[in-house]
Scaffold this motif. Structure first.
Motif, PDB file in Angstrom:
ATOM      1  N   LEU A  88     -21.381 -17.953 -16.868  1.00 56.00           N
ATOM      2  CA  LEU A  88     -21.487 -16.525 -16.579  1.00 56.00           C
ATOM      3  C   LEU A  88     -20.365 -15.712 -17.207  1.00 56.00           C
ATOM      4  O   LEU A  88     -20.055 -14.614 -16.748  1.00 56.00           O
ATOM      5  N   GLN A  89     -19.761 -16.251 -18.263  1.00 54.29           N
ATOM      6  CA  GLN A  89     -18.742 -15.461 -18.979  1.00 54.29           C
ATOM      7  C   GLN A  89     -19.338 -14.210 -19.607  1.00 54.29           C
ATOM      8  O   GLN A  89     -18.629 -13.233 -19.845  1.00 54.29           O
ATOM      9  N   GLN A  90     -20.621 -14.236 -19.898  1.00 56.99           N
ATOM     10  CA  GLN A  90     -21.277 -13.087 -20.528  1.00 56.99           C
ATOM     11  C   GLN A  90     -21.786 -12.077 -19.503  1.00 56.99           C
ATOM     12  O   GLN A  90     -22.510 -11.153 -19.870  1.00 56.99           O
ATOM     13  N   ALA A  91     -21.439 -12.229 -18.247  1.00 58.83           N
ATOM     14  CA  ALA A  91     -21.908 -11.319 -17.199  1.00 58.83           C
ATOM     15  C   ALA A  91     -20.721 -10.687 -16.490  1.00 58.83           C
ATOM     16  O   ALA A  91     -19.620 -11.257 -16.455  1.00 58.83           O
ATOM     17  N   ALA A  92     -20.950  -9.502 -15.936  1.00 58.59           N
ATOM     18  CA  ALA A  92     -19.929  -8.829 -15.128  1.00 58.59           C
ATOM     19  C   ALA A  92     -19.927  -9.485 -13.756  1.00 58.59           C
ATOM     20  O   ALA A  92     -20.554  -9.005 -12.806  1.00 58.59           O
ATOM     21  N   LEU A  93     -19.234 -10.579 -13.644  1.00 63.67           N
ATOM     22  CA  LEU A  93     -19.271 -11.416 -12.457  1.00 63.67           C
ATOM     23  C   LEU A  93     -18.530 -10.744 -11.302  1.00 63.67           C
ATOM     24  O   LEU A  93     -17.420 -10.243 -11.466  1.00 63.67           O
ATOM     25  N   LYS A  94     -19.153 -10.746 -10.139  1.00 64.12           N
ATOM     26  CA  LYS A  94     -18.551 -10.175  -8.941  1.00 64.12           C
ATOM     27  C   LYS A  94     -18.567 -11.218  -7.838  1.00 64.12           C
ATOM     28  O   LYS A  94     -19.597 -11.810  -7.545  1.00 64.12           O
ATOM     29  N   VAL A  95     -17.404 -11.434  -7.207  1.00 59.36           N
ATOM     30  CA  VAL A  95     -17.275 -12.378  -6.102  1.00 59.36           C
ATOM     31  C   VAL A  95     -16.905 -11.595  -4.852  1.00 59.36           C
ATOM     32  O   VAL A  95     -15.911 -10.875  -4.828  1.00 59.36           O
ATOM     33  N   ASN A  96     -17.726 -11.748  -3.819  1.00 58.38           N
ATOM     34  CA  ASN A  96     -17.525 -11.035  -2.556  1.00 58.38           C
ATOM     35  C   ASN A  96     -16.949 -12.000  -1.533  1.00 58.38           C
ATOM     36  O   ASN A  96     -17.617 -12.942  -1.096  1.00 58.38           O
ATOM     37  N   THR A  97     -15.682 -11.779  -1.157  1.00 57.84           N
ATOM     38  CA  THR A  97     -15.020 -12.673  -0.202  1.00 57.84           C
ATOM     39  C   THR A  97     -15.073 -12.143   1.225  1.00 57.84           C
ATOM     40  O   THR A  97     -14.569 -12.796   2.140  1.00 57.84           O
ATOM     41  N   GLU A  98     -15.652 -10.970   1.439  1.00 56.53           N
ATOM     42  CA  GLU A  98     -15.705 -10.376   2.773  1.00 56.53           C
ATOM     43  C   GLU A  98     -16.793 -11.032   3.621  1.00 56.53           C
ATOM     44  O   GLU A  98     -17.768 -11.583   3.101  1.00 56.53           O
ATOM     45  N   ASP A  99     -16.612 -10.946   4.948  1.00 57.36           N
ATOM     46  CA  ASP A  99     -17.610 -11.439   5.913  1.00 57.36           C
ATOM     47  C   ASP A  99     -17.942 -12.916   5.712  1.00 57.36           C
ATOM     48  O   ASP A  99     -19.051 -13.354   6.014  1.00 57.36           O
ATOM     49  N   ALA A 100     -16.982 -13.663   5.171  1.00 64.66           N
ATOM     50  CA  ALA A 100     -17.146 -15.111   4.962  1.00 64.66           C
ATOM     51  C   ALA A 100     -18.332 -15.445   4.077  1.00 64.66           C
ATOM     52  O   ALA A 100     -18.903 -16.542   4.159  1.00 64.66           O
ATOM     53  N   LEU A 101     -18.724 -14.509   3.184  1.00 65.53           N
ATOM     54  CA  LEU A 101     -19.843 -14.780   2.276  1.00 65.53           C
ATOM     55  C   LEU A 101     -19.507 -15.917   1.325  1.00 65.53           C
ATOM     56  O   LEU A 101     -20.289 -16.864   1.154  1.00 65.53           O
ATOM     57  N   LEU A 102     -18.342 -15.836   0.691  1.00 70.40           N
ATOM     58  CA  LEU A 102     -17.946 -16.895  -0.231  1.00 70.40           C
ATOM     59  C   LEU A 102     -17.652 -18.182   0.523  1.00 70.40           C
ATOM     60  O   LEU A 102     -18.006 -19.277   0.073  1.00 70.40           O
ATOM     61  N   ALA A 103     -17.012 -18.072   1.666  1.00 74.63           N
ATOM     62  CA  ALA A 103     -16.703 -19.269   2.453  1.00 74.63           C
ATOM     63  C   ALA A 103     -17.971 -20.014   2.843  1.00 74.63           C
ATOM     64  O   ALA A 103     -18.038 -21.256   2.753  1.00 74.63           O
ATOM     65  N   SER A 104     -18.991 -19.293   3.254  1.00 75.85           N
ATOM     66  CA  SER A 104     -20.247 -19.942   3.620  1.00 75.85           C
ATOM     67  C   SER A 104     -20.889 -20.612   2.413  1.00 75.85           C
ATOM     68  O   SER A 104     -21.429 -21.724   2.512  1.00 75.85           O
ATOM     69  N   LEU A 105     -20.830 -19.950   1.263  1.00 77.28           N
ATOM     70  CA  LEU A 105     -21.442 -20.510   0.054  1.00 77.28           C
ATOM     71  C   LEU A 105     -20.750 -21.800  -0.359  1.00 77.28           C
ATOM     72  O   LEU A 105     -21.387 -22.745  -0.827  1.00 77.28           O
ATOM     73  N   VAL A 106     -19.435 -21.870  -0.162  1.00 72.58           N
ATOM     74  CA  VAL A 106     -18.662 -23.038  -0.576  1.00 72.58           C
ATOM     75  C   VAL A 106     -18.791 -24.177   0.437  1.00 72.58           C
ATOM     76  O   VAL A 106     -18.958 -25.343   0.058  1.00 72.58           O
ATOM     77  N   VAL A 107     -18.735 -23.849   1.716  1.00 71.68           N
ATOM     78  CA  VAL A 107     -18.601 -24.883   2.743  1.00 71.68           C
ATOM     79  C   VAL A 107     -19.936 -25.441   3.219  1.00 71.68           C
ATOM     80  O   VAL A 107     -20.111 -26.660   3.324  1.00 71.68           O
ATOM     81  N   LEU A 108     -20.895 -24.591   3.518  1.00 74.40           N
ATOM     82  CA  LEU A 108     -22.114 -25.039   4.179  1.00 74.40           C
ATOM     83  C   LEU A 108     -22.946 -25.978   3.300  1.00 74.40           C
ATOM     84  O   LEU A 108     -23.208 -25.674   2.130  1.00 74.40           O
ATOM     85  N   PRO A 109     -23.401 -27.105   3.833  1.00 69.84           N
ATOM     86  CA  PRO A 109     -24.257 -28.020   3.046  1.00 69.84           C
ATOM     87  C   PRO A 109     -25.618 -27.416   2.739  1.00 69.84           C
ATOM     88  O   PRO A 109     -26.281 -27.844   1.796  1.00 69.84           O
ATOM     89  N   GLU A 110     -26.046 -26.429   3.537  1.00 73.05           N
ATOM     90  CA  GLU A 110     -27.319 -25.770   3.267  1.00 73.05           C
ATOM     91  C   GLU A 110     -27.313 -25.042   1.934  1.00 73.05           C
ATOM     92  O   GLU A 110     -28.385 -24.723   1.399  1.00 73.05           O
ATOM     93  N   ASN A 111     -26.131 -24.764   1.411  1.00 71.38           N
ATOM     94  CA  ASN A 111     -26.023 -24.049   0.131  1.00 71.38           C
ATOM     95  C   ASN A 111     -25.943 -24.987  -1.073  1.00 71.38           C
ATOM     96  O   ASN A 111     -25.726 -24.519  -2.196  1.00 71.38           O
ATOM     97  N   ASN A 112     -26.116 -26.280  -0.863  1.00 71.46           N
ATOM     98  CA  ASN A 112     -26.154 -27.205  -1.999  1.00 71.46           C
ATOM     99  C   ASN A 112     -27.257 -26.816  -2.974  1.00 71.46           C
ATOM    100  O   ASN A 112     -27.090 -26.907  -4.202  1.00 71.46           O
ATOM    101  N   LEU A 113     -28.386 -26.387  -2.421  1.00 68.02           N
ATOM    102  CA  LEU A 113     -29.515 -26.009  -3.259  1.00 68.02           C
ATOM    103  C   LEU A 113     -29.180 -24.773  -4.096  1.00 68.02           C
ATOM    104  O   LEU A 113     -29.644 -24.654  -5.232  1.00 68.02           O
ATOM    105  N   TRP A 114     -28.386 -23.863  -3.539  1.00 68.49           N
ATOM    106  CA  TRP A 114     -27.981 -22.660  -4.285  1.00 68.49           C
ATOM    107  C   TRP A 114     -27.265 -23.058  -5.573  1.00 68.49           C
ATOM    108  O   TRP A 114     -27.590 -22.555  -6.653  1.00 68.49           O
ATOM    109  N   TRP A 115     -26.308 -23.961  -5.460  1.00 67.36           N
ATOM    110  CA  TRP A 115     -25.515 -24.350  -6.636  1.00 67.36           C
ATOM    111  C   TRP A 115     -26.368 -25.098  -7.658  1.00 67.36           C
ATOM    112  O   TRP A 115     -26.284 -24.836  -8.862  1.00 67.36           O
ATOM    113  N   SER A 116     -27.195 -26.031  -7.183  1.00 64.20           N
ATOM    114  CA  SER A 116     -27.994 -26.826  -8.123  1.00 64.20           C
ATOM    115  C   SER A 116     -29.089 -25.993  -8.783  1.00 64.20           C
ATOM    116  O   SER A 116     -29.370 -26.148  -9.981  1.00 64.20           O
ATOM    117  N   GLU A 117     -29.708 -25.079  -8.018  1.00 58.93           N
ATOM    118  CA  GLU A 117     -30.770 -24.258  -8.587  1.00 58.93           C
ATOM    119  C   GLU A 117     -30.236 -23.278  -9.622  1.00 58.93           C
ATOM    120  O   GLU A 117     -30.875 -23.032 -10.645  1.00 58.93           O
TER     121      GLU A 117
END
Length: 575
Positions: free
Chosen positions: A160-189
């Motif tokens: 995603l170097q060619q995109a205006a990447l935005k990371v939202n750390t509020e409301d534990a959005l990033l924390a949930s994406l990193v920690v929860l096993p339910e988000n494994n599909l997010w990363w692989s997809e």
């Protein structure tokens, strides 16, 4: 004079020498006055008297032959540069129930991207090196993290170097994406969808274009060496070799982009991220995780929407604009890295997300899903809370990458174009002529465009502190950034036109005038035109021809070698 179109002038000059009646205007090839009988050059005044003041245009057959041999292969290679806009007039992407329109004006990005490459080889080379250094840096940054999905995160952020990447750390959005096993599909997809993107990779057309340039350049070098050996007039093909040197920077840049394979199709990037974000899960205060779309419209990782003109180039997906994303992209990577690193440290200490539970060990050493579940509060604490503003500075690594990229960009620009300048400067009449001056101007403007756009990206990305709790770009810095960016693009467009016109001027004979061939720009009142080379002059021509060839070719080889050293570096073993 270095053109067969000046044959009539040469014939008239030989008549004057045979008659011996001309008292003034005869010169040797060093500008010293001599008798017209022994003259091999003539003064600017005598040239005007003999040949006239205007250029001597060449026949169409000569123009077409030289255009197709010396310039057309490079113009064809320009088409192999990576672009970012879609071919459709307009497109749209659905994201969280909202239709995101990709306006038709984005189609101009392809043209502007081409003009930026041609108008500023310095900027093109800078973006290439910066992209590869970013890849090298992020691979090393994540190499020691063994937490689930860390490797996928590295691949996604790099893609995603060619995109205006935005990371939202509020409301534990990033924390949930990193920690929860339910988000494994997010990363692989997301990995799958990004790999489905039309990456700019090798094809038969690419190979044919590059091969055509290499063959044309090699034959031009051979012809020049042949002319230096056999001709008694200034080598005609030195013009062709100078044109090749002036465009030779294009070969390593195109090759480097092909090896990098940037994902730059705008709608595909938006579609891939939007598809993955529909799969994101969010931790809750009580109970099991739920789809993030139920609780928030925002997502942890997304492509930012353009809101103003200050950072407009960040949102353009053509790889040449990677120069504008270095600060925001690095800050986004650091935010994601911080979350994974904190989670990894706690996992290494066998600390589960929910502190009320006991760590469950796995025989294979993998982290069990039960160790990665907890409430919203637990998940947020596990990655260290809010890492802060995603646009914060990360100066050390950024400055190093900028300096290295700048050094190689300037080396490629001036190493290749200087070959054209030196060759034309030392081809009699020696001095700064229309030809060498045109190439010098092209290199200077290329560097200036790069400086203006780098300053623009700096001003639009640096968080200037205000009285509010967050940092943002000041209005004055924003206006300066827009002015510098627009000025740089206008100059790049003019410079692209200029280098093409410079080559056409040589092919059509516009530079075959007494003012140009006598180096009047450099010598002034002492200007003179060389018509016949002496054996000593022919021997001296070997130095600029060999020197310019070695300089330009050596710089290209060094650039390509460095690119291949950076490409796909070996990841150090986790410590």
């Amino acid at each position: 004079m270095s053109s067969p179109a000046m044959a009539d002038c040469l014939a008239k000059f030989k008549v004057l020498r045979a008659a011996g009646g001309q008292e003034t205007g005869g010169m040797d090839n060093h500008g010293n006055p001599v008798s017209i009988v022994n003259a091999t050059a003539m003064s600017y005044a005598l040239c005007i008297q003999t040949c006239g003041t205007g250029p001597i245009f060449r026949a169409w057959s000569i123009f077409s032959q030289r255009f197709s041999t010396w310039l057309l292969p490079f113009l064809a290679l320009v088409c192999q540069l990576p672009f970012g806009a879609n071919n459709r007039v307009s497109s749209q992407v659905e994201y969280s129930g909202e239709i995101i329109h990709i306006q038709s004006w984005y189609q101009l990005d392809n043209i502007v991207s081409m003009l930026l490459h041609v108008g500023s080889p310095t900027l093109g080379a800078y973006s290439v090196i910066l992209t590869l250094l970013n890849t090298y840096w992020i691979r090393r940054r994540f190499s020691h993290i063994s937490y689930p999905n860390a490797h996928n995160a590295m691949r996604i952020l790099n893609a995603l170097q060619q995109a205006a990447l935005k990371v939202n750390t509020e409301d534990a959005l990033l924390a949930s994406l990193v920690v929860l096993p339910e988000n494994n599909l997010w990363w692989s997809e997301l990995i799958v969808w990004l790999d489905m993107n039309y990456a700019h990779t090798w094809s038969f057309a690419n190979v044919a274009s590059i091969g055509w340039v290499v063959v044309a350049f090699s034959l031009t070098v051979i012809d020049v060496f042949k002319d230096v050996t056999n001709n008694s007039t200034p080598p005609l093909n030195s013009n062709g070799l100078a044109v090749a040197f002036a465009w030779l920077w294009l070969l390593p840049i195109v090759t480097s982009w092909l090896q990098t394979g940037p994902r730059s199709d705008r709608s595909s990037l938006h579609r891939a991220v939007a598809h993955a974000n529909e799969l994101a899960y969010m931790a809750t205060e009580i109970g099991a995780p739920v789809p993030a779309g139920i609780l928030f419209n925002q997502r942890a990782i997304c492509i930012a929407r353009r809101h103003n003109h200050v950072g407009a180039d960040e949102h353009r997906t053509a790889p040449v604009y990677n120069y504008a994303r270095i600060f925001c992209w690095t800050a986004a990577v650091e935010a994601v890295y911080s979350a994974f690193n904190e989670a990894n440290l706690r996992a290494e200490n066998c600390t589960p997300v929910n502190p009320n539970l006991v760590w469950l060990h796995d025989r294979d050493g993998k982290i069990k899903d039960e160790n990665r579940r907890g409430s919203l509060k637990h998940v947020a604490f596990y990655v260290g809370g809010d890492p802060g503003d995603e646009r914060r500075w990360v100066p050390g690594s950024v400055i190093f990458r900028i300096l290295v990229s700048s050094a190689f960009a300037l080396l490629l620009t001036w190493g290749t174009i200087s070959g054209a300048i030196l060759l034309q400067f030392f081809t009699p009449t020696i001095g700064l002529s229309c030809r060498s001056g045109s190439y010098l101007l092209y290199a200077c403007v290329s560097t200036l465009v790069w400086v203006l756009l780098i300053l623009s990206s700096f001003l639009s990305s640096v968080p200037w502190h205000t009285h509010s709790s967050r940092s943002r770009t000041s209005p004055l810095a924003g206006r300066a950034a827009v002015l510098l960016r627009r000025s740089g693009k206008i100059l790049a467009s003019m410079n692209s036109t200029w280098i093409v016109l410079t080559c056409l001027f040589q092919f059509t004979g516009i530079y075959d005038s007494c003012w140009c061939t006598s180096s009047h720009l450099y010598l002034g009142a002492r200007a003179y035109s060389v018509l016949i080379l002496t054996p000593a002059d022919i021997a001296a021509l070997w130095y600029p021809v060999i020197g310019a060839t070695l300089l330009a070719s050596g710089v290209v080889i060094a650039f390509i070698t460095f690119i291949n050293v950076l490409r796909e570096p070996e990841i150090p073993s986790p410590t």
